[in-house]
Design a protein around this motif. Sequence first.
Motif, PDB file in Angstrom:
ATOM      1  N   TYR A 140     -43.557  98.933 -45.704  1.00  0.00           N
ATOM      2  CA  TYR A 140     -43.148  98.082 -44.587  1.00  0.00           C
ATOM      3  C   TYR A 140     -41.654  97.795 -44.719  1.00  0.00           C
ATOM      4  CZ  TYR A 140     -48.187  97.169 -44.271  1.00  0.00           C
ATOM      5  OH  TYR A 140     -49.560  97.301 -44.169  1.00  0.00           O
ATOM      6  N   ILE A 180     -39.125  90.617 -38.955  1.00  0.00           N
ATOM      7  CA  ILE A 180     -40.553  90.929 -39.042  1.00  0.00           C
ATOM      8  C   ILE A 180     -40.727  92.205 -39.850  1.00  0.00           C
ATOM      9  CG2 ILE A 180     -41.216  89.819 -36.862  1.00  0.00           C
ATOM     10  CD1 ILE A 180     -41.232  92.622 -35.610  1.00  0.00           C
ATOM     11  N   VAL A 196     -50.698  97.351 -36.213  1.00  0.00           N
ATOM     12  CA  VAL A 196     -49.541  96.688 -36.833  1.00  0.00           C
ATOM     13  C   VAL A 196     -48.309  96.810 -35.944  1.00  0.00           C
ATOM     14  CG1 VAL A 196     -48.011  96.689 -38.840  1.00  0.00           C
ATOM     15  CG2 VAL A 196     -50.455  97.050 -39.145  1.00  0.00           C
ATOM     16  N   THR A 197     -48.194  97.919 -35.208  1.00  0.00           N
ATOM     17  CA  THR A 197     -47.063  98.079 -34.288  1.00  0.00           C
ATOM     18  C   THR A 197     -47.144  97.069 -33.153  1.00  0.00           C
ATOM     19  OG1 THR A 197     -46.923 100.452 -34.789  1.00  0.00           O
ATOM     20  CG2 THR A 197     -45.873  99.694 -32.754  1.00  0.00           C
ATOM     21  N   GLU A 198     -48.345  96.870 -32.624  1.00  0.00           N
ATOM     22  CA  GLU A 198     -48.532  95.923 -31.518  1.00  0.00           C
ATOM     23  C   GLU A 198     -48.460  94.479 -31.977  1.00  0.00           C
ATOM     24  OE1 GLU A 198     -52.286  97.073 -29.972  1.00  0.00           O
ATOM     25  OE2 GLU A 198     -51.570  98.978 -29.130  1.00  0.00           O
ATOM     26  N   ARG A 202     -42.116  95.935 -40.157  1.00  0.00           N
ATOM     27  CA  ARG A 202     -42.547  97.094 -39.381  1.00  0.00           C
ATOM     28  C   ARG A 202     -43.131  98.118 -40.338  1.00  0.00           C
ATOM     29  NH1 ARG A 202     -40.639 102.056 -38.454  1.00  0.00           N
ATOM     30  NH2 ARG A 202     -38.690 101.673 -39.558  1.00  0.00           N
ATOM     31  N   PRO A 226     -46.871  92.855 -35.096  1.00  0.00           N
ATOM     32  CA  PRO A 226     -46.119  92.957 -36.354  1.00  0.00           C
ATOM     33  C   PRO A 226     -46.435  91.800 -37.298  1.00  0.00           C
ATOM     34  CG  PRO A 226     -44.692  93.256 -34.438  1.00  0.00           C
ATOM     35  CD  PRO A 226     -45.996  92.756 -33.913  1.00  0.00           C
TER      36      PRO A 226
END
Length: 308
Positions: A63, A69, A86-88, A71, A90
């Motif tokens: 990450y 945040i 996780v993309t939608e 990513r 974070p």
Amino acid sequence: MSKPSSEDYRRVRRDYADAIEQFKATNEVLSELGRSTSDPDAVLGTVMESARRLCRCQAAAVYIIENSIFRLASSVGLSDEFARHVTELPIAIDRGSLVGRTALDRRIQKVEDVATDMEYARKDLQQTGGIRTAMSAPMLLDDEVIGALSVYRRQVNPFNAREEALLEGFAAQAAVVVRNVHLVRALEDRGAELARRVEQMEALSDVGQTVGSSLVLDEVLSNIVKNAVRFAGCDGGSIMEYLEDERCFSVRSAYASSPALLARLRTIRIELEATLVGRAAREGHPISVPDLLVVDLDPNLRLLYDDG
């Protein structure tokens, strides 16, 4: 002195095998760094696969911190559904997640069972990834946390001190990869900027040649405005001549503007005192308007806005 037991012998053999595996994994990462400086994903993949194998877990993930945040940069053993999730949604830098705690405390964090950890707020990650036991190490560059390397087990099985030390080493290697990526990107940006400057100098040279070889003013002005539009990344542009006796401007040349628009522009008065063009001339510097929709439109801007 007592004779070593069979258990002592097995432990020594296991520690020896682990040391050999760790040495091999380090060599793999270094070799990948040498071969794939332009392919950071390949190097990160090697780091994560080594961490997953030597820490005896089912999944690993890197990450990166961007805009405060986390990513997901890369992963092994995790589903596409987990990556999309996780993309939608974070991961915040707080104590509600393992990587969040890692960044805040700047040290390795472990959770024996995320399903029962009262402080672990991202149960959605546990459910989507099937995670039960987790460990995360900070990725540090110049004493700054830039990300985290996490490993996951799908059964409750706590990580030991040896696996903790291994993950710390792999996190340091992942940080080196990210630093190399930043250096490569900086060089690429510098190269692109130099290329743009060369292109601009060539355009200025073209204009200079036109000025020197042509006695037709409109031809010279057309060449100038064409290059100005190109390098500004615009859809069109014009050059105006100031008529001092009338205290207004007249469109002398235009590029990528429709004949209808050009004809309309030549029918209006673009006054020195009441237009954006006039203000730029009076103040002696460029003035930009990001969005014509949110400003009062003078006659010139009104025609431009109506034309799109």
